[in-house]
Design a protein around this motif. Structure first.
Motif, PDB file in Angstrom:
ATOM      1  N   VAL A 163      43.157  44.640  43.653  1.00 54.13           N
ATOM      2  CA  VAL A 163      41.931  45.375  43.324  1.00 54.13           C
ATOM      3  C   VAL A 163      41.455  46.086  44.587  1.00 54.13           C
ATOM      4  O   VAL A 163      41.086  45.443  45.571  1.00 54.13           O
ATOM      5  CB  VAL A 163      40.843  44.416  42.801  1.00 54.13           C
ATOM      6  CG1 VAL A 163      39.536  45.155  42.586  1.00 54.13           C
ATOM      7  CG2 VAL A 163      41.309  43.741  41.521  1.00 54.13           C
TER       8      VAL A 163
ATOM      9  N   THR B 283      34.000  50.314  42.575  1.00 56.77           N
ATOM     10  CA  THR B 283      35.272  50.126  41.888  1.00 56.77           C
ATOM     11  C   THR B 283      35.709  48.671  41.905  1.00 56.77           C
ATOM     12  O   THR B 283      36.118  48.104  40.883  1.00 56.77           O
ATOM     13  CB  THR B 283      36.353  50.999  42.545  1.00 56.77           C
ATOM     14  OG1 THR B 283      35.972  52.382  42.440  1.00 56.77           O
ATOM     15  CG2 THR B 283      37.706  50.793  41.865  1.00 56.77           C
TER      16      THR B 283
ATOM     17  N   GLU C  30      36.122  45.981  38.679  1.00 53.20           N
ATOM     18  CA  GLU C  30      37.395  45.328  38.370  1.00 53.20           C
ATOM     19  C   GLU C  30      37.258  43.811  38.379  1.00 53.20           C
ATOM     20  O   GLU C  30      37.855  43.117  37.550  1.00 53.20           O
ATOM     21  CB  GLU C  30      38.469  45.771  39.366  1.00 53.20           C
ATOM     22  CG  GLU C  30      38.977  47.178  39.132  1.00 53.20           C
ATOM     23  CD  GLU C  30      39.636  47.309  37.764  1.00 53.20           C
ATOM     24  OE1 GLU C  30      40.579  46.536  37.469  1.00 53.20           O
ATOM     25  OE2 GLU C  30      39.203  48.168  36.984  1.00 53.20           O
TER      26      GLU C  30
ATOM     27  N   ARG D  83      35.948  42.383  35.163  1.00 51.76           N
ATOM     28  CA  ARG D  83      36.922  42.302  34.073  1.00 51.76           C
ATOM     29  C   ARG D  83      37.539  40.904  33.990  1.00 51.76           C
ATOM     30  O   ARG D  83      37.861  40.419  32.895  1.00 51.76           O
ATOM     31  CB  ARG D  83      38.023  43.355  34.258  1.00 51.76           C
ATOM     32  CG  ARG D  83      37.564  44.797  34.102  1.00 51.76           C
ATOM     33  CD  ARG D  83      38.733  45.757  34.232  1.00 51.76           C
ATOM     34  NE  ARG D  83      39.741  45.499  33.209  1.00 51.76           N
ATOM     35  CZ  ARG D  83      41.050  45.445  33.439  1.00 51.76           C
ATOM     36  NH1 ARG D  83      41.520  45.624  34.664  1.00 51.76           N
ATOM     37  NH2 ARG D  83      41.900  45.231  32.461  1.00 51.76           N
TER      38      ARG D  83
END
Length: 312
Positions: free
Chosen positions: A262, A268, A272, A275
């Motif tokens: 990641v 960003t 991630e 998730r």
């Protein structure tokens, strides 16, 4: 979002490695990170580091991610775990794993024989030792008798035991006999569709609480994601040939393990990481071994501290 980090975070140490790692634990705690996990390598000992960090940094939770069970006997490991638990005033958690056939046989010269049977017997004995301090067990791959007295350490409670389980049989054994799993390189799709339901079903069938899923995720805040991606593909290529890792990568449609790194700016990386928790991870362990500069590591840790504070 419960977040921790894995150390060592790189190989750029110039002085006393143990001193520098304890300094990094203090730095992580100052950034708002509440848990530090130590990787077991062939240079520094993870159990010792966890005990030292637990003494040196009040309030920090420590763990191992992960200690191979070959060729350690569970009586020895239980004594180490209890010592680390006492040193950290009850904030230690034991992460262990089978490792791989190639590593175990080439490094230690012992047979990687019937690993799932050995894992089950090992967890059975270790559980008795951690709960009761005693064992009298004769299995197919393991014998354990506490003939010289109980494995007890004053001031030590029972640490949680998590297993780096990836294959279906290992996940079922872990759900039945341990407190949770520490999957590595398991993408959100693999977590949601395979890891979480498999270990959860085994725990329910055994009458155990819902297992912890402490997902280890390689991540770095960086302004040069392409360079980091190239290094990640090189470093993680080793895992692509190990059957349990190959299987969990295939379940998510991932060809190159390094593609699970990641990377990007703070927004960003944060998106991630979410998730993974949405896929069922109960906590995250962010790993950066061999990746990034000191400043990139500090940016990542600041982000993790902010995310931890926001979710508390």
């Amino acid at each position: 979002m419960s977040l921790g980090i894995a150390l060592p975070a790189g190989d750029d140490h110039t002085g006393n490695l143990v001193t520098e790692l304890i300094d990094q634990v203090q730095e992580a705690a100052a950034a708002g990170i509440g848990t530090v996990w130590f990787a077991q390598r062939q240079d520094v000992d993870a159990m010792t580091l966890a005990a030292l960090a637990g003494q040196a940094v009040p309030g920090i939770r420590t763990g191992t991610s992960v200690v191979p069970i070959y060729p350690r006997h569970p009586i020895t490991l239980a004594a180490q775990a209890r010592t680390a638990q006492a040193a950290s005033a009850g904030r230690f958690q034991l992460g262990l794993g089978l490792s791989s056939k190639t590593f175990v046989e080439e490094s230690f010269g012992v047979r990687f024989d019937r690993p799932i049977r050995h894992l089950r017997e090992y967890l059975t004995v270790l559980g008795d030792l951690l709960r009761e301090g005693a064992a009298d067990f004769e299995g197919e791959t393991l014998r354990a008798r506490t003939v010289f007295g109980p494995v007890t350490v004053a001031g030590a409670g029972v640490p949680p035991v998590l297993v780096a389980a990836m294959g279906p049989q290992a996940l079922r054994a872990t759900g039945e006999l341990a407190d949770g799993t520490v999957p590595f390189l398991a993408a959100p799709k693999a977590l949601a569709e395979y890891v979480v339901p498999t270990i959860g079903a085994a725990a329910r069938a055994a009458g155990r609480p819902a297992p912890r899923v402490a997902s280890m995720v390689p991540a770095l805040v960086t302004a040069d994601p392409e360079a980091v991606r190239r290094r990640a593909r090189e470093q993680f290529a080793f895992y692509e040939g190990i059957p349990s890792y190959r299987d969990v990568l295939d379940r998510a449609g991932i060809e190159r393990a390094g593609d699970l790194m990641v990377i990007g700016d703070e927004e960003t990386v944060a998106a991630e990481l979410r998730r993974y928790t949405e896929a069922g991870a109960t906590e995250l362990i962010v790993s950066q071994t061999g990746m990034g500069t000191g400043e990139e590591r500090r940016r990542t840790w600041r982000l993790l501290g902010e995310l931890s504070a926001a979710s508390s």
